[in-house]
Design a protein around this motif. Structure first.
Motif: not given
Length: 317
Positions: A182-192, A251-257, A269-270
């Motif tokens: 459940q911790q992933l849902i909001l971050p994943v939705l935001t990035l998608v 690159n964006w998903l590694l350090s741009g988040v 990582f970010g």
């Protein structure tokens, strides 16, 4: 030809990493950063009470008074042996700490890609197939609208609606009790929501260009079913440009988040890079920067190799 391309890219990767590591080491190899390292290791009060002779003795003990090329060689040797230093902020070795955070960001990136790539490609192809239609205009508007909203605004909106309003999801992703889906849902939705529009618009532009090409018109006039023309002839050429963009999203998903991970308190990582920069935790910053450069170079190599597979004119040139 393919082997030569891979070898050439590997040589370029080695040279880029060598130059990046040299610049990174030179940036942090200053008296100011050495003083900060002493503060982290000995404590601020201990450093202020140190005499100049004691400070020089500490530098000699750490090998920080050796010539530049010796310090750089020793640093590279330690990295190649897996010794990335010690984080005084986290009180942990940098290597295991970095691996844990990279694993968390990797999990986040996996779900983002699993949702974003099919969604953006399907919408981009549907828009490009009928350029100028209501379908095209609707998809283009949604893509531009979502990408124009900053990540922090999308994160706040989703939190207010799905967490504070409806109570369906936790507002934060603090990993106090370990990893939970459940911790992933909001971050994943935001990035998608923020990122799918970029790939969709690129796919739409590429698909629209391919659909107006002569060989597609010829295939349609010959009576080949429209679906077969799209799937077997147009789609492969239309995916060349989006493929490059998708790979570079690593690159964006590694350090741009950083914004998303910090807002949702997701230990990735970010977030680690930001915390190290604010502390400042010099050895963590160095390790994170090298990893970010390595991922950027590797993603570029993957992009180039994949590009040659999608475009036979390059592969056989």
């Amino acid at each position: 030809m393919m082997l030569k391309l891979i070898l050439r890219r590997l040589v370029q990767m080695f040279l880029i990493m060598a130059v990046a590591s040299l610049l990174l080491f030179a940036i942090f190899d200053t008296p100011e950063f050495k003083k900060r390292l002493a503060v982290q290791e000995l404590g601020g009060f201990a450093v202020s009470a140190l005499s100049e002779d004691s400070y020089q003795a500490w530098l000699s003990e750490r090998g920080l008074d050796a010539p530049f090329y010796i310090r750089y060689t020793n640093w590279i040797g330690s990295i190649l042996q897996g010794d990335l230093g010690f984080s005084y902020e986290k009180n942990r070795e940098v290597g295991p700490l970095l691996l844990d955070r990279l694993a968390n960001t990797g999990i986040l990136a996996f779900f983002v890609f699993a949702l974003m790539i099919p969604l953006s490609l399907v919408l981009g192809v549907l828009a490009g197939m009928k350029e100028g239609s209501v379908q095209d205009r609707t998809i283009s508007f949604i893509s531009v609208f979502t990408t124009s909203i900053p990540e922090i605004a999308t994160a706040i909106l989703l939190t207010v609606v799905l967490s504070l309003g409806l109570g369906w999801l936790p507002a934060k992703s603090a990993m106090i009790r370990g990893f939970e889906f459940q911790q992933l849902i909001l971050p994943v939705l935001t990035l998608v929501i923020y990122d799918f529009g970029y790939v969709a618009r690129m796919t739409r532009a590429s698909m629209a260009e391919v659909m107006t090409s002569q060989y597609i018109r010829t295939a349609i006039l010959k009576g080949i079913p429209y679906r077969r023309v799209v799937m077997r002839h147009a789609l492969r050429n239309a995916l060349i440009a989006p493929f490059t963009l998708i790979v570079l999203q690593l690159n964006w998903l590694l350090s741009g988040v950083v914004v998303v991970e910090v807002f949702f308190e997701y230990d990735g990582f970010g977030k680690l890079l930001l915390e190290a920069a604010l502390f400042p935790d010099v050895e963590v910053v160095q390790a994170c920067t090298l990893v970010a450069v390595a991922v950027a170079v590797v993603s570029q190599i993957i992009s180039d190799i994949g590009y040659t597979f999608l475009n036979p004119r390059i592969r056989f040139a």
